[in-house]
Design a protein around this motif. Structure first.
Motif, PDB file in Angstrom:
ATOM      1  N   ALA A 136      55.789  71.058  38.541  1.00 44.27           N
ATOM      2  CA  ALA A 136      54.850  70.020  38.101  1.00 44.27           C
ATOM      3  C   ALA A 136      54.496  70.196  36.625  1.00 44.27           C
ATOM      4  O   ALA A 136      54.447  69.208  35.865  1.00 44.27           O
ATOM      5  CB  ALA A 136      53.587  70.038  38.969  1.00 44.27           C
ATOM      6  N   VAL A 137      54.274  71.440  36.209  1.00 41.52           N
ATOM      7  CA  VAL A 137      53.933  71.710  34.806  1.00 41.52           C
ATOM      8  C   VAL A 137      55.111  71.362  33.905  1.00 41.52           C
ATOM      9  O   VAL A 137      54.939  70.727  32.855  1.00 41.52           O
ATOM     10  CB  VAL A 137      53.499  73.187  34.621  1.00 41.52           C
ATOM     11  CG1 VAL A 137      53.440  73.561  33.149  1.00 41.52           C
ATOM     12  CG2 VAL A 137      52.152  73.429  35.290  1.00 41.52           C
ATOM     13  N   ALA A 152      57.711  67.796  29.937  1.00 45.68           N
ATOM     14  CA  ALA A 152      58.833  66.946  29.533  1.00 45.68           C
ATOM     15  C   ALA A 152      58.376  65.518  29.305  1.00 45.68           C
ATOM     16  O   ALA A 152      58.776  64.866  28.329  1.00 45.68           O
ATOM     17  CB  ALA A 152      59.940  66.998  30.589  1.00 45.68           C
ATOM     18  N   LEU A 153      57.539  65.021  30.187  1.00 44.14           N
ATOM     19  CA  LEU A 153      57.019  63.666  30.053  1.00 44.14           C
ATOM     20  C   LEU A 153      56.199  63.525  28.771  1.00 44.14           C
ATOM     21  O   LEU A 153      56.361  62.557  28.019  1.00 44.14           O
ATOM     22  CB  LEU A 153      56.170  63.303  31.277  1.00 44.14           C
ATOM     23  CG  LEU A 153      55.692  61.873  31.407  1.00 44.14           C
ATOM     24  CD1 LEU A 153      56.873  60.917  31.479  1.00 44.14           C
ATOM     25  CD2 LEU A 153      54.816  61.722  32.642  1.00 44.14           C
ATOM     26  N   GLY A 154      55.335  64.483  28.520  1.00 44.89           N
ATOM     27  CA  GLY A 154      54.526  64.454  27.298  1.00 44.89           C
ATOM     28  C   GLY A 154      55.379  64.502  26.042  1.00 44.89           C
ATOM     29  O   GLY A 154      55.105  63.797  25.061  1.00 44.89           O
ATOM     30  N   GLU A 199      57.018  61.084  25.589  1.00 48.56           N
ATOM     31  CA  GLU A 199      56.033  60.108  25.111  1.00 48.56           C
ATOM     32  C   GLU A 199      55.751  60.304  23.626  1.00 48.56           C
ATOM     33  O   GLU A 199      55.640  59.336  22.871  1.00 48.56           O
ATOM     34  CB  GLU A 199      54.749  60.214  25.925  1.00 48.56           C
ATOM     35  CG  GLU A 199      54.880  59.677  27.336  1.00 48.56           C
ATOM     36  CD  GLU A 199      53.644  59.939  28.187  1.00 48.56           C
ATOM     37  OE1 GLU A 199      52.737  60.685  27.749  1.00 48.56           O
ATOM     38  OE2 GLU A 199      53.599  59.399  29.310  1.00 48.56           O
ATOM     39  N   MET A 200      55.649  61.565  23.201  1.00 45.29           N
ATOM     40  CA  MET A 200      55.378  61.844  21.792  1.00 45.29           C
ATOM     41  C   MET A 200      56.529  61.334  20.918  1.00 45.29           C
ATOM     42  O   MET A 200      56.305  60.731  19.864  1.00 45.29           O
ATOM     43  CB  MET A 200      55.173  63.329  21.551  1.00 45.29           C
ATOM     44  CG  MET A 200      54.817  63.656  20.109  1.00 45.29           C
ATOM     45  SD  MET A 200      54.692  65.398  19.768  1.00 45.29           S
ATOM     46  CE  MET A 200      56.412  65.847  19.704  1.00 45.29           C
ATOM     47  N   VAL A 201      57.762  61.560  21.342  1.00 44.68           N
ATOM     48  CA  VAL A 201      58.923  61.095  20.576  1.00 44.68           C
ATOM     49  C   VAL A 201      58.928  59.570  20.501  1.00 44.68           C
ATOM     50  O   VAL A 201      59.211  58.992  19.442  1.00 44.68           O
ATOM     51  CB  VAL A 201      60.237  61.639  21.177  1.00 44.68           C
ATOM     52  CG1 VAL A 201      61.446  60.959  20.561  1.00 44.68           C
ATOM     53  CG2 VAL A 201      60.324  63.145  20.988  1.00 44.68           C
TER      54      VAL A 201
END
Length: 145
Positions: free
Chosen positions: A18-19, A24-26, A29-31
């Motif tokens: 989960a972490v 990876a999702l964060g 999103e930043m990119v």
């Protein structure tokens, strides 16, 4: 690790997954949000590295890590070399690896520090680096031309 996880390996593994997923999702999103800014920062860093290498300026580091600037004399070169000259055998052995890392090898096996991967070159080629893939003596004087 929580008390509940200490006796439950699957619970620990699910938390880790989960972490990693959230990380990876964060990152993605930043990119998406700051891609242009990130690209410009990388371009500026490459331009600066090329200039510093060509001018034989700045400091070369052989040790340290992302969160620690090396301070021991053996880990720092305050008077940057011009580059490294690979033998024909070293060019054959290391050429593909250097290319994969973005390190340009010029005619005659010349690897100048005046290129975007300036900081990586000594880490790969200098005997002072603990991660060297070859030990190539640094060249103090730049070749003419």
């Amino acid at each position: 690790m929580t008390d509940a996880e200490k006796g439950d390996e699957p619970l620990t593994n699910r938390r880790r997954v989960a972490v990693q997923y959230e990380s990876a999702l964060g990152s993605a999103e930043m990119v998406l949000e700051k891609g242009a800014e990130i690209a410009k920062t990388i371009e500026n860093a490459q331009t600066t590295a090329t200039r510093l290498g060509a001018e034989r300026a700045g400091v070369i580091y052989f040790g340290g890590q992302d969160d620690m600037i090396p301070t021991l004399p053996a880990e720092v070169e305050p008077n940057p070399m011009c580059g490294y000259r690979l033998s024909a055998q070293q060019v054959r052995q290391l050429g593909d690896t250097l290319d994969l890392h973005g390190v340009k090898v010029e005619a005659g096996g010349w690897v100048p520090l005046g290129q975007p991967m300036r900081g990586l070159i000594p880490l790969l080629l200098d005997e002072r680096s603990e991660h060297a893939i070859a030990t190539v003596p640094p060249v103090a004087e730049c070749p003419a031309g």
